[in-house]
Design an enzyme around this catalytic site. Structure first.
Site, mmCIF file in Angstrom:
data_model
loop_
_atom_site.group_PDB
_atom_site.id
_atom_site.type_symbol
_atom_site.label_atom_id
_atom_site.label_comp_id
_atom_site.label_asym_id
_atom_site.label_seq_id
_atom_site.Cartn_x
_atom_site.Cartn_y
_atom_site.Cartn_z
ATOM 1 C CG ASN A 76 -1.988 -1.100 1.047
ATOM 2 O OD1 ASN A 76 -2.096 -1.696 -0.019
ATOM 3 N ND2 ASN A 76 -2.733 -1.376 2.102
ATOM 4 C CG HIS A 98 4.286 -1.546 -4.637
ATOM 5 N ND1 HIS A 98 3.084 -2.156 -4.876
ATOM 6 C CD2 HIS A 98 5.230 -2.459 -4.945
ATOM 7 C CE1 HIS A 98 3.304 -3.395 -5.307
ATOM 8 N NE2 HIS A 98 4.601 -3.602 -5.344
ATOM 9 N NE ARG A 116 -14.677 -7.141 1.181
ATOM 10 C CZ ARG A 116 -14.783 -5.861 0.882
ATOM 11 N NH1 ARG A 116 -14.535 -5.441 -0.337
ATOM 12 N NH2 ARG A 116 -15.144 -5.003 1.797
HETATM 13 P P1 CNA Z 1 -5.970 -5.651 -5.515
HETATM 14 O O1 CNA Z 1 -5.456 -6.398 -6.669
HETATM 15 O O2 CNA Z 1 -7.033 -4.652 -5.758
HETATM 16 O O3 CNA Z 1 -6.465 -6.748 -4.463
HETATM 17 C C1 CNA Z 1 -7.124 -6.408 -3.287
HETATM 18 C C2 CNA Z 1 -7.587 -7.688 -2.633
HETATM 19 O O4 CNA Z 1 -8.144 -7.371 -1.384
HETATM 20 C C3 CNA Z 1 -8.660 -8.431 -3.421
HETATM 21 O O5 CNA Z 1 -8.394 -9.809 -3.349
HETATM 22 C C4 CNA Z 1 -9.959 -8.099 -2.682
HETATM 23 O O6 CNA Z 1 -10.893 -9.154 -2.740
HETATM 24 C C5 CNA Z 1 -9.447 -7.948 -1.285
HETATM 25 N N1 CNA Z 1 -10.231 -7.050 -0.442
HETATM 26 C C6 CNA Z 1 -10.796 -5.868 -0.761
HETATM 27 N N2 CNA Z 1 -11.373 -5.326 0.323
HETATM 28 C C7 CNA Z 1 -11.180 -6.197 1.343
HETATM 29 C C8 CNA Z 1 -11.549 -6.218 2.702
HETATM 30 N N3 CNA Z 1 -12.227 -5.224 3.275
HETATM 31 N N4 CNA Z 1 -11.184 -7.288 3.445
HETATM 32 C C9 CNA Z 1 -10.501 -8.324 2.910
HETATM 33 N N5 CNA Z 1 -10.126 -8.356 1.621
HETATM 34 C C10 CNA Z 1 -10.455 -7.298 0.854
HETATM 35 O O7 CNA Z 1 -4.802 -4.900 -4.752
HETATM 36 P P2 CNA Z 1 -3.384 -5.446 -4.346
HETATM 37 O O8 CNA Z 1 -3.020 -4.782 -3.079
HETATM 38 O O9 CNA Z 1 -3.276 -6.905 -4.431
HETATM 39 O O10 CNA Z 1 -2.497 -4.869 -5.519
HETATM 40 C C11 CNA Z 1 -1.294 -4.290 -5.270
HETATM 41 C C12 CNA Z 1 -1.283 -2.848 -5.753
HETATM 42 C C13 CNA Z 1 -2.484 -2.095 -5.299
HETATM 43 C C14 CNA Z 1 -0.158 -2.118 -5.168
HETATM 44 O O11 CNA Z 1 0.695 -1.716 -6.185
HETATM 45 C C15 CNA Z 1 -0.720 -0.888 -4.462
HETATM 46 O O12 CNA Z 1 0.111 0.202 -4.585
HETATM 47 C C16 CNA Z 1 -2.014 -0.670 -5.099
HETATM 48 N N6 CNA Z 1 -3.053 0.067 -4.380
HETATM 49 C C17 CNA Z 1 -2.848 0.546 -3.133
HETATM 50 C C18 CNA Z 1 -3.850 1.218 -2.481
HETATM 51 C C19 CNA Z 1 -3.588 1.742 -1.099
HETATM 52 O O13 CNA Z 1 -2.476 2.122 -0.785
HETATM 53 N N7 CNA Z 1 -4.615 1.781 -0.228
HETATM 54 C C20 CNA Z 1 -5.095 1.414 -3.106
HETATM 55 C C21 CNA Z 1 -5.271 0.910 -4.409
HETATM 56 C C22 CNA Z 1 -4.246 0.244 -5.027
#
Ligand code: CNA
Length: 479
Positions: free
Chosen positions: A259, A278, A418
């Site tokens: 994140n 990252h 999830r």
């Molecule tokens: P992704 O590919 O979007 O995966 C997220 C995962 O989390 C999925 O499997 C979802 O089903 C699961 N999920 C979503 N909400 C919940 C919840 N409340 N409880 C449990 N599981 C949940 O994102 P990844 O993190 O795998 O991908 C990596 C990327 C996302 C990185 O390069 C980050 O920089 C990038 N990113 C970061 C942010 C942040 O900093 N908050 C936001 C969006 C993207």
């Protein structure tokens, strides 16, 4: 990926960030057709560097895979128990010894052994001699061997709780899912993820927003969505609180977070306990002169959707005299940059330099991860970790996606999210909202995870997923 520690000073995981086409076994097992050109005749090699896919090509015959529950429908196939035993044996003794023990000693046919590794026997091989199945088997064995095998002794919620209680050095690997309960969208969740909202940007692939080449071409694309990820206040989720609790209990080895929202810091996770794989919005750097500023210096611009300019560049440009500037090229020369200063009286005669763009220090696709990631993982944590907890990530971004496979195979791994992933075998899958899962785990461990988002009287229902001994779904009662 290099699994052997590199000589000191070298970064063994210095791989640019890329989206991996992680082999989705679920899709494959849904009878995905993969092509087979030539197959390895490498039964003798025990090296772990081929993942089976290497022997596949676009051309040639078709291999199909089947799910374990389909074994019973295939005449002459292994039973599930036999299949499990063969897979375990392969991991225990290695490829060469396994082939010696099975094919060479003719204790089982190649045809039957193919089924142990999920190969759907192709019709075109019906009636063929057993050797005809060797190429398929080579692929299946390599594929299985490169997978981290699930540890059979860890399956239940009690197992997960006990692991938490007993572990001393936990690696927590987190992704965007741990921040969604705070209103920050993840990438890939259907309907709510950032990728689902990017159609209007006219990109061919939503991940282009985070592509360094596209950023250099037109930073406005990134800044038009950056505000959605930027946290507005100093809050954190119960899952961030859980990581802090592990730290307080002296159990947190490292939180590897993908994140970029820097929210772990809000929860009190110490910088030395974290690797921001990252990067983060905590600082920003000018793409032209490398001037660095604290992230909050550009937050106002980001929140307004503006492209932040480098104040150092602006200052040095302001001190330039027209004599110091280059004469502008003729009308056939380069096009003027749209951000040139319009208040310059000499604008028509001179090429006015433009200030650089401030890029938040986050890792874009195509950029290297911070050195600390590989160094710490391979040279320090790999030997110490006694439990891995992966939370809220789809594990689709390399090289972080490789972490579970890099760690010693006897270290138990728990997955909390999830949605399950199928390209990596975890020992226990705890499915549901991570805030709910971690709060229930803490309750059962007798730990006090206090957070205003966890209701004092919260009751959680846990149901097993049919067909999976180690997969459990968590739901708040009445939700
Ligand atoms: P992704 O590919 O979007 O995966 C997220 C995962 O989390 C999925 O499997 C979802 O089903 C699961 N999920 C979503 N909400 C919940 C919840 N409340 N409880 C449990 N599981 C949940 O994102 P990844 O993190 O795998 O991908 C990596 C990327 C996302 C990185 O390069 C980050 O920089 C990038 N990113 C970061 C942010 C942040 O900093 N908050 C936001 C969006 C993207």
């Amino acid at each position: 990926m290099d699994l052997v520690p590199a000589p000191s000073g070298e970064n063994p995981v210095k791989t640019p960030m890329v989206e991996v086409e992680a082999v989705d076994v679920a899709e494959q097992l849904n009878a995905e057709a993969v092509a087979l050109e030539e197959v390895a005749s490498e039964f003798g090699s025990d090296s772990d560097d081929s993942d089976g896919d290497d022997a596949l090509s676009e051309d040639g015959e078709i291999i199909q895979f089947m799910r374990d529950d389909q074994l019973q429908d295939v005449p002459g196939a292994c039973t599930l128990e036999e299949a499990m035993a063969y897979r375990k044996r392969l991991h225990d003794i290695g490829k060469a010894a396994f082939v010696e023990e099975t094919l060479v000693r003719e204790t089982v046919t190649a045809k039957k052994l193919c089924t142990a590794f999920g190969i759907k026997l192709p019709e075109f091989l019906d009636g063929a001699p057993d050797e005809a199945y060797h190429p398929l088997l080579a692929i299946a064995i390599s594929r299985e061997f490169s997978r981290r095998p699930k540890l059979s002794q860890y399956n239940t919620i009690d197992d997960a709780v006990k692991l938490l209680q007993e572990a001393k050095n936990i690696i927590v690997l987190t992704g965007a899912g741990i921040s969604t309960s705070l209103g920050i969208p993840d990438f890939r969740s259907k309907d709510t993820g950032l990728y689902s909202k990017l159609a209007h940007l006219g990109l061919s692939d939503p991940q282009e927003v985070f592509d360094i080449h596209i950023f250099r071409e037109d930073p406005r694309i990134f800044f038009s969505i950056a505000k959605d990820i930027l946290p507005t206040e100093k809050k954190y989720s119960p899952t961030h609180g859980f990581i802090k609790l592990l730290q307080d209990k002296g159990k947190l080895l490292t939180n590897y977070t993908q994140n970029i929202d820097n929210i772990e810091a809000n929860a009190g996770v110490r910088a030395e306990k974290m690797v921001q794989c990252h990067g983060s919005f905590a600082t920003a750097t000018c793409v032209k002169c490398n001037f660095k500023v604290p992230g909050d210096a550009i937050f106002d611009d980001i929140r307004e959707g503006k492209v932040p300019e480098c104040s150092a560049c602006v200052e040095s440009i302001a001190t330039l005299k027209p004599q110091g500037l280059k004469r502008k090229r003729s009308s056939t020369g380069n096009q003027k940059d749209r951000k040139e200063f319009e208040d310059s009286s000499d604008e028509d005669d001179y090429e006015i330099p433009t200030p650089g763009v401030m890029k938040p220090d986050i890792t874009f696709f195509g950029e290297d991860l911070p050195d600390e990631f590989g160094q710490r993982l391979v040279h320090h944590d790999r030997e110490l970790a006694d439990l891995v907890i992966v939370i809220g990530t789809s594990l689709k971004v390399a090289p972080v996606a490789e972490v579970p496979g890099i760690l010693p195979r006897n270290v138990p791994q728990i997955y909390i999210s999830r949605t399950p992933v199928s390209h990596t075998d975890f020992d226990i899958d705890l499915l549901g909202d991570s805030d709910v899962v971690v709060s229930e785990l803490c309750r059962r461990a007798g730990w006090n995870l206090e957070h205003h988002m966890i209701p004092a009287d919260e009751k959680v229902d846990i149901t097993p997923v049919e067909g999976y001994e180690s997969r459990h779904v968590f739901k708040v009662v009445g939700a």
